[in-house]
Design an enzyme around this catalytic site. Structure first.
Site, mmCIF file in Angstrom:
data_model
loop_
_atom_site.group_PDB
_atom_site.id
_atom_site.type_symbol
_atom_site.label_atom_id
_atom_site.label_comp_id
_atom_site.label_asym_id
_atom_site.label_seq_id
_atom_site.Cartn_x
_atom_site.Cartn_y
_atom_site.Cartn_z
ATOM 1 N N ASN A 93 0.925 -1.219 -0.047
ATOM 2 C CA ASN A 93 0.134 -0.102 -0.035
ATOM 3 C C ASN A 93 0.720 1.280 -0.107
ATOM 4 O O ASN A 93 0.268 2.350 -0.588
ATOM 5 C CB ASN A 93 -1.012 -0.049 1.344
ATOM 6 N N TYR A 157 3.646 9.109 -11.394
ATOM 7 C CA TYR A 157 2.720 8.475 -10.489
ATOM 8 C C TYR A 157 2.010 7.618 -11.321
ATOM 9 O O TYR A 157 1.892 6.387 -11.178
ATOM 10 C CB TYR A 157 1.855 9.314 -9.970
HETATM 11 P P1 NAD Z 1 -0.942 8.620 2.589
HETATM 12 O O1 NAD Z 1 -0.050 9.554 2.278
HETATM 13 O O2 NAD Z 1 -2.075 9.153 3.575
HETATM 14 O O3 NAD Z 1 -0.214 7.328 3.150
HETATM 15 C C1 NAD Z 1 1.079 6.594 2.522
HETATM 16 C C2 NAD Z 1 1.475 5.735 3.480
HETATM 17 O O4 NAD Z 1 2.812 5.091 2.864
HETATM 18 C C3 NAD Z 1 2.148 6.536 4.914
HETATM 19 O O5 NAD Z 1 1.911 5.444 5.910
HETATM 20 C C4 NAD Z 1 3.419 6.573 4.572
HETATM 21 O O6 NAD Z 1 4.197 6.698 5.590
HETATM 22 C C5 NAD Z 1 3.861 5.334 3.735
HETATM 23 N N1 NAD Z 1 5.008 5.487 3.018
HETATM 24 C C6 NAD Z 1 5.540 6.352 1.905
HETATM 25 N N2 NAD Z 1 6.636 6.215 1.307
HETATM 26 C C7 NAD Z 1 7.150 5.078 2.170
HETATM 27 C C8 NAD Z 1 8.426 4.474 2.235
HETATM 28 N N3 NAD Z 1 9.231 4.766 1.383
HETATM 29 N N4 NAD Z 1 8.442 3.309 3.153
HETATM 30 C C9 NAD Z 1 7.586 2.825 3.995
HETATM 31 N N5 NAD Z 1 6.371 3.564 3.865
HETATM 32 C C10 NAD Z 1 6.163 4.406 3.219
HETATM 33 O O7 NAD Z 1 -1.653 7.843 1.227
HETATM 34 P P2 NAD Z 1 -2.971 6.962 1.118
HETATM 35 O O8 NAD Z 1 -3.895 7.840 0.480
HETATM 36 O O9 NAD Z 1 -3.317 6.123 2.183
HETATM 37 O O10 NAD Z 1 -2.314 6.196 0.000
HETATM 38 C C11 NAD Z 1 -2.186 4.732 0.032
HETATM 39 C C12 NAD Z 1 -1.783 3.862 -1.261
HETATM 40 O O11 NAD Z 1 -3.124 4.118 -2.205
HETATM 41 C C13 NAD Z 1 -0.635 4.766 -2.171
HETATM 42 O O12 NAD Z 1 -0.148 3.532 -2.740
HETATM 43 C C14 NAD Z 1 -1.385 5.492 -3.280
HETATM 44 O O13 NAD Z 1 -0.834 5.727 -4.412
HETATM 45 C C15 NAD Z 1 -2.737 4.778 -3.279
HETATM 46 N N6 NAD Z 1 -3.942 5.522 -4.071
HETATM 47 C C16 NAD Z 1 -4.450 6.566 -2.957
HETATM 48 C C17 NAD Z 1 -5.479 7.076 -3.564
HETATM 49 C C18 NAD Z 1 -6.167 8.375 -2.601
HETATM 50 O O14 NAD Z 1 -6.917 9.234 -3.255
HETATM 51 N N7 NAD Z 1 -5.925 8.478 -1.657
HETATM 52 C C19 NAD Z 1 -5.967 7.008 -4.986
HETATM 53 C C20 NAD Z 1 -5.422 5.982 -5.728
HETATM 54 C C21 NAD Z 1 -4.454 5.268 -5.091
#
Ligand code: NAD
Length: 252
Positions: A93, A157
């Protein structure tokens, strides 16, 4: 979609579990009866998620890992197997996003996004595939609606999320005979920190919301409920694909 103890007796590892979708999945998996290995870099936030999961009756351990580091992922494998003995569910994730024109991206920034969003998935899968429980093993990769459609200023991305789809399909074929499924979840915009540049800009927020047929951003709990289903025994005939959860964005 009920999350009623569907993951009882199963061990799940979730990367990026300190906040956002990862945190919501950790809580939903705890409610569904899973034991949890929670991974992120921020131990303070992760400890709060651990306490919340334990408060819901789940065993939960935390691991400070940068998922872009091969050495740290290999150490994580040793630590998780020493603690739990096996893994049933791997949720890749962790992810990041920077938004700007392609000409303004440095090569280092390109690598940072690709390493975090895509190479980490390779590293985690390579480490844990040999240890995933046969018959009920699950890999869930967080892709995005940006793997299907895109918008300007998302070059690294979108590339990383489309890459996840290729990885998901090939790995699904590789492990299908072992009864392990590999799928992606492709969310549309949800109200989490990754979207802070949109959520904190009223004009941009209105523009995005207007493009969402359901008229609102997604809730992390909605993505988490889908993840519980994909992690459960109910989803055994689904593999090598993604489930889009985007409020209708890509249907347009
Ligand atoms: P967020 O920024 O709230 O959380 C991201 C998490 O990833 C955090 O816990 C952060 O500490 C962790 N992280 C980032 N880089 C890291 C690393 N190098 N090592 C360990 N941990 C790391 O984002 P989110 O919205 O919770 O997104 C979660 C996933 O869902 C991501 O892959 C994102 O691309 C995907 N996504 C999110 C959305 C959205 O709208 N929120 C939409 C499509 C896809």
């Amino acid at each position: 979609m009920s999350t009623d103890k569907k993951l009882s007796g199963k061990t799940a590892l979730i990367t990026g579990a300190s906040k956002g979708l990862g945190k919501a999945m950790a809580l939903a998996f705890a409610d569904a009866g899973a034991q949890l290995a929670l991974v992120s870099r921020d131990m303070k936030l992760l400890a709060e998620v651990q306490a919340a999961c334990r408060g819901r009756g789940a065993q939960a351990e935390v691991y400070q890992v940068d998922v872009t580091s091969e050495a740290q992922v290999e150490q994580l494998k040793r630590d998780v197997l020493a603690r739990f003995g096996k893994l049933t569910i791997l949720v890749n994730n962790a992810g990041i996003n920077f938004r700007k024109p392609v000409t303004e991206f440095s090569l280092a920034e390109w690598h940072q996004i690709l390493d975090t969003n895509l190479t980490s998935v390779f590293l985690l899968c390579r480490a844990f595939v040999p240890h995933l429980e046969g018959g009920c093993g699950r890999i869930i990769n967080l892709s995005s609606m940006m793997a299907h459609v895109s918008i300007a200023h998302r070059v690294p991305y979108s590339a990383s999320k489309a890459g996840i789809m290729g990885l998901t399909k090939s790995l699904a074929l590789e492990v299908a005979a072992k009864g392990i499924t590999v799928n992606a979840i492709s969310p549309g915009p949800c109200g989490t920190e990754i979207n802070a540049p949109i959520l904190n800009n009223p004009e941009l927020l209105a523009k995005f919301t207007a493009q969402l047929p359901v008229g609102r951003f997604g809730k992390p709990e909605e993505v988490a409920a889908l993840a519980v289903f994909l992690a459960s025994g109910d989803s055994g005939f689904i593999t090598g694909t993604d489930v889009v959860i985007d409020g209708g964005w890509i249907a347009q």
